[in-house]
Design a protein around this motif. Sequence first.
Motif, PDB file in Angstrom:
ATOM      1  N   GLU A 167       0.858  -1.188   0.000  1.00  0.00           N
ATOM      2  CA  GLU A 167       0.000   0.000   0.000  1.00  0.00           C
ATOM      3  C   GLU A 167       0.888   1.231   0.000  1.00  0.00           C
ATOM      4  OE1 GLU A 167      -3.544   2.130   2.659  1.00  0.00           O
ATOM      5  OE2 GLU A 167      -2.643   0.227   3.301  1.00  0.00           O
ATOM      6  N   VAL A 168       0.626   2.179  -0.891  1.00  0.00           N
ATOM      7  CA  VAL A 168       1.465   3.368  -1.030  1.00  0.00           C
ATOM      8  C   VAL A 168       0.596   4.611  -0.920  1.00  0.00           C
ATOM      9  CG1 VAL A 168       3.192   2.203  -2.443  1.00  0.00           C
ATOM     10  CG2 VAL A 168       1.257   3.321  -3.545  1.00  0.00           C
ATOM     11  N   LYS A 169       1.253   5.724  -0.570  1.00  0.00           N
ATOM     12  CA  LYS A 169       0.588   7.010  -0.455  1.00  0.00           C
ATOM     13  C   LYS A 169       0.959   7.893  -1.642  1.00  0.00           C
ATOM     14  CE  LYS A 169      -1.249   6.003   3.502  1.00  0.00           C
ATOM     15  NZ  LYS A 169      -2.720   5.815   3.635  1.00  0.00           N
ATOM     16  N   ALA A 170       0.120   8.879  -1.892  1.00  0.00           N
ATOM     17  CA  ALA A 170       0.376   9.792  -3.014  1.00  0.00           C
ATOM     18  C   ALA A 170       1.722  10.478  -2.829  1.00  0.00           C
ATOM     19  CB  ALA A 170      -0.743  10.830  -3.105  1.00  0.00           C
ATOM     20  N   GLY A 171       2.546  10.478  -3.885  1.00  0.00           N
ATOM     21  CA  GLY A 171       3.860  11.109  -3.830  1.00  0.00           C
ATOM     22  C   GLY A 171       4.957  10.232  -3.277  1.00  0.00           C
ATOM     23  N   GLN A 172       4.630   9.019  -2.868  1.00  0.00           N
ATOM     24  CA  GLN A 172       5.659   8.118  -2.325  1.00  0.00           C
ATOM     25  C   GLN A 172       6.529   7.592  -3.461  1.00  0.00           C
ATOM     26  OE1 GLN A 172       4.150   5.020   0.205  1.00  0.00           O
ATOM     27  NE2 GLN A 172       5.950   3.699  -0.081  1.00  0.00           N
ATOM     28  N   PRO A 173       7.883   7.585  -3.293  1.00  0.00           N
ATOM     29  CA  PRO A 173       8.760   7.061  -4.344  1.00  0.00           C
ATOM     30  C   PRO A 173       8.534   5.567  -4.564  1.00  0.00           C
ATOM     31  CG  PRO A 173       9.991   8.451  -2.819  1.00  0.00           C
ATOM     32  CD  PRO A 173       8.644   8.216  -2.199  1.00  0.00           C
ATOM     33  N   VAL A 217      10.359   7.903  -9.728  1.00  0.00           N
ATOM     34  CA  VAL A 217       8.956   7.744 -10.109  1.00  0.00           C
ATOM     35  C   VAL A 217       8.119   7.687  -8.840  1.00  0.00           C
ATOM     36  CG1 VAL A 217       7.299   6.311 -11.348  1.00  0.00           C
ATOM     37  CG2 VAL A 217       9.638   6.540 -12.202  1.00  0.00           C
ATOM     38  N   LEU A 218       7.057   8.513  -8.777  1.00  0.00           N
ATOM     39  CA  LEU A 218       6.234   8.652  -7.583  1.00  0.00           C
ATOM     40  C   LEU A 218       4.850   8.066  -7.804  1.00  0.00           C
ATOM     41  CD1 LEU A 218       7.123  12.375  -6.771  1.00  0.00           C
ATOM     42  CD2 LEU A 218       8.323  10.309  -6.013  1.00  0.00           C
ATOM     43  N   ALA A 219       4.196   7.687  -6.712  1.00  0.00           N
ATOM     44  CA  ALA A 219       2.813   7.198  -6.771  1.00  0.00           C
ATOM     45  C   ALA A 219       1.884   8.363  -7.080  1.00  0.00           C
ATOM     46  CB  ALA A 219       2.422   6.554  -5.447  1.00  0.00           C
ATOM     47  N   PRO A 220       0.986   8.212  -8.046  1.00  0.00           N
ATOM     48  CA  PRO A 220       0.111   9.346  -8.411  1.00  0.00           C
ATOM     49  C   PRO A 220      -0.913   9.684  -7.340  1.00  0.00           C
ATOM     50  CG  PRO A 220      -0.501   7.359  -9.621  1.00  0.00           C
ATOM     51  CD  PRO A 220       0.751   7.028  -8.884  1.00  0.00           C
ATOM     52  N   VAL A 221      -1.514   8.664  -6.707  1.00  0.00           N
ATOM     53  CA  VAL A 221      -2.495   8.853  -5.638  1.00  0.00           C
ATOM     54  C   VAL A 221      -2.314   7.699  -4.647  1.00  0.00           C
ATOM     55  CG1 VAL A 221      -4.206  10.047  -7.084  1.00  0.00           C
ATOM     56  CG2 VAL A 221      -4.242   7.562  -6.942  1.00  0.00           C
ATOM     57  N   ASP A 222      -3.099   7.723  -3.581  1.00  0.00           N
ATOM     58  CA  ASP A 222      -3.079   6.592  -2.648  1.00  0.00           C
ATOM     59  C   ASP A 222      -3.577   5.344  -3.373  1.00  0.00           C
ATOM     60  OD1 ASP A 222      -2.312   8.467  -0.848  1.00  0.00           O
ATOM     61  OD2 ASP A 222      -4.192   8.491   0.290  1.00  0.00           O
ATOM     62  N   GLY A 223      -2.898   4.230  -3.159  1.00  0.00           N
ATOM     63  CA  GLY A 223      -3.328   3.009  -3.841  1.00  0.00           C
ATOM     64  C   GLY A 223      -2.455   1.830  -3.476  1.00  0.00           C
ATOM     65  N   TYR A 224      -2.450   0.843  -4.372  1.00  0.00           N
ATOM     66  CA  TYR A 224      -1.743  -0.407  -4.128  1.00  0.00           C
ATOM     67  C   TYR A 224      -0.917  -0.791  -5.348  1.00  0.00           C
ATOM     68  CZ  TYR A 224      -5.323  -0.680  -0.507  1.00  0.00           C
ATOM     69  OH  TYR A 224      -6.155  -0.395   0.547  1.00  0.00           O
ATOM     70  N   ILE A 225       0.251  -1.363  -5.076  1.00  0.00           N
ATOM     71  CA  ILE A 225       1.105  -1.911  -6.118  1.00  0.00           C
ATOM     72  C   ILE A 225       0.867  -3.415  -6.185  1.00  0.00           C
ATOM     73  CG2 ILE A 225       3.474  -2.283  -6.880  1.00  0.00           C
ATOM     74  CD1 ILE A 225       2.558   0.586  -7.117  1.00  0.00           C
ATOM     75  N   THR A 226       0.679  -3.951  -7.370  1.00  0.00           N
ATOM     76  CA  THR A 226       0.440  -5.386  -7.501  1.00  0.00           C
ATOM     77  C   THR A 226       1.151  -5.933  -8.728  1.00  0.00           C
ATOM     78  OG1 THR A 226      -1.311  -7.076  -7.508  1.00  0.00           O
ATOM     79  CG2 THR A 226      -1.649  -5.139  -8.891  1.00  0.00           C
ATOM     80  N   ASN A 227       1.367  -7.227  -8.714  1.00  0.00           N
ATOM     81  CA  ASN A 227       2.015  -7.928  -9.822  1.00  0.00           C
ATOM     82  C   ASN A 227       3.353  -7.280 -10.171  1.00  0.00           C
ATOM     83  OD1 ASN A 227       2.152  -9.981 -11.732  1.00  0.00           O
ATOM     84  ND2 ASN A 227       1.246  -8.717 -13.333  1.00  0.00           N
ATOM     85  N   LEU A 228       4.149  -6.980  -9.144  1.00  0.00           N
ATOM     86  CA  LEU A 228       5.425  -6.303  -9.336  1.00  0.00           C
ATOM     87  C   LEU A 228       6.471  -7.281  -9.867  1.00  0.00           C
ATOM     88  CD1 LEU A 228       7.158  -3.751  -8.940  1.00  0.00           C
ATOM     89  CD2 LEU A 228       7.624  -4.555  -6.617  1.00  0.00           C
ATOM     90  N   SER A 229       7.094  -6.906 -10.975  1.00  0.00           N
ATOM     91  CA  SER A 229       8.147  -7.737 -11.556  1.00  0.00           C
ATOM     92  C   SER A 229       9.381  -6.915 -11.901  1.00  0.00           C
ATOM     93  CB  SER A 229       7.633  -8.447 -12.817  1.00  0.00           C
ATOM     94  OG  SER A 229       7.212  -7.498 -13.785  1.00  0.00           O
ATOM     95  N   LEU A 230       9.439  -5.650 -11.469  1.00  0.00           N
ATOM     96  CA  LEU A 230      10.570  -4.774 -11.762  1.00  0.00           C
ATOM     97  C   LEU A 230      11.742  -5.136 -10.856  1.00  0.00           C
ATOM     98  CD1 LEU A 230      11.243  -2.291 -13.547  1.00  0.00           C
ATOM     99  CD2 LEU A 230      10.653  -0.867 -11.586  1.00  0.00           C
TER     100      LEU A 230
END
Length: 401
Positions: A111-117, A246-259
């Motif tokens: 879970e990430v917040k808006a503006g989080q790297p 690269v920053l998170a645009p809004v509050d949300g969730y990162i999923t299926n991360l393969s980077l």
Amino acid sequence: MTDTTANSTIPYPVAARAVTPSHGKTTAVQPGDATEQNAAAAVAPAKKRGNPAARVGLVIVAVLLGLAIWYPLADRSTPFTSGASITAQVAQIAPRISGPVSAVLVQDNAEVKAGQPLFTIDDASFGIDLALAEAQRDQVLQGFGATDAAVAAAQAQLERAQVQANTATQARDRALELFDTGTIAQSKLDQANADFNSAQAAVTAAAADVARAQAQAGPAGAANPQLRSANANVAKARFALDNTTVLAPVDGYITNLSLATGQFAAAGQAAMTFIDPSTQALIGDFRENQLINVEPGDPVQVIFEVAPGQIFDGQVESIAWGINSGRSSVGGLALSTADTRWFPPARRIPVRIKLDQQTLPANLRLGSEASFTIFADGTWGVIAVMAQVSMRAKSWLAGLN
């Protein structure tokens, strides 16, 4: 001798016959005997009970008739659907610049917040680009000093030519006066006129030099095009450097991360998947005939597979205006369908549900399954109450799937 006539008139008890329903055999029963009474009592209930299979058949017919009446009424008043799912806007996060990934700053399903790297790109080359752009801007600023000096020199030359032109004008005027009095010869007057014309030409040339120097210098200050171009290059280089993170645009969730670190990230190419929970919506499909009385704003009761025993309230937000008809064309002509089924499947229309402001299950995910009932005629009435009871029962059974 025995009198047989007298004996024939003496009444003797006659044996009665009864058929017992259990054995189907004939049994002799004496009048007044207890066996006769029991046989009579066994025959009477058998006649009253009739055929049990007929009664079961009547019950089944009654149930089927009730269902046949209930089904269309419930479909119009309280349409129900299962297999609905939670949807949300899914964005593919992509960098604005290209380069190797130097660090991944989040984990999968975080879970990430808006503006989080989220991740960074190696910024070495972009720092060099910024330094080069700033140096080029400094050169432009230095050039302003040189062009200002050139303009000043051209203006000084113009002033000198103007002084010489004034002197030549005065000399020509004196030569004309002296020539009129016969003091000087014609050659002297011609020389004065030549000097005058030369001085005027010098003024014109000096004025042109001033205009040329001013044109090369351009407008003064921030309006100068060379300075504006240099400033734009600096801003572009700084923008690229800033976007190495690269920053998170809004509050949300990162999923299926393969980077992964070291992977080359191309500008505009998706690097990770981002889910915006603020756009969550519940969408379920209904048959067309279920939506006859449904309108936006109708109340809804929702149950989720992840929250057995709980019922959530909502309302119909919108009904889809169209679905894919499934028709295709070949060679510019419509391709006919060859459906040979007696009962083709009903078309199903998506309905979007807006959940009321309430605490949703913490483990609710994108794609989570749900079921809901729309109360097209309100939440009061026999059918509506029965539908609510059914929803309560289904909510407890939801956890058994």
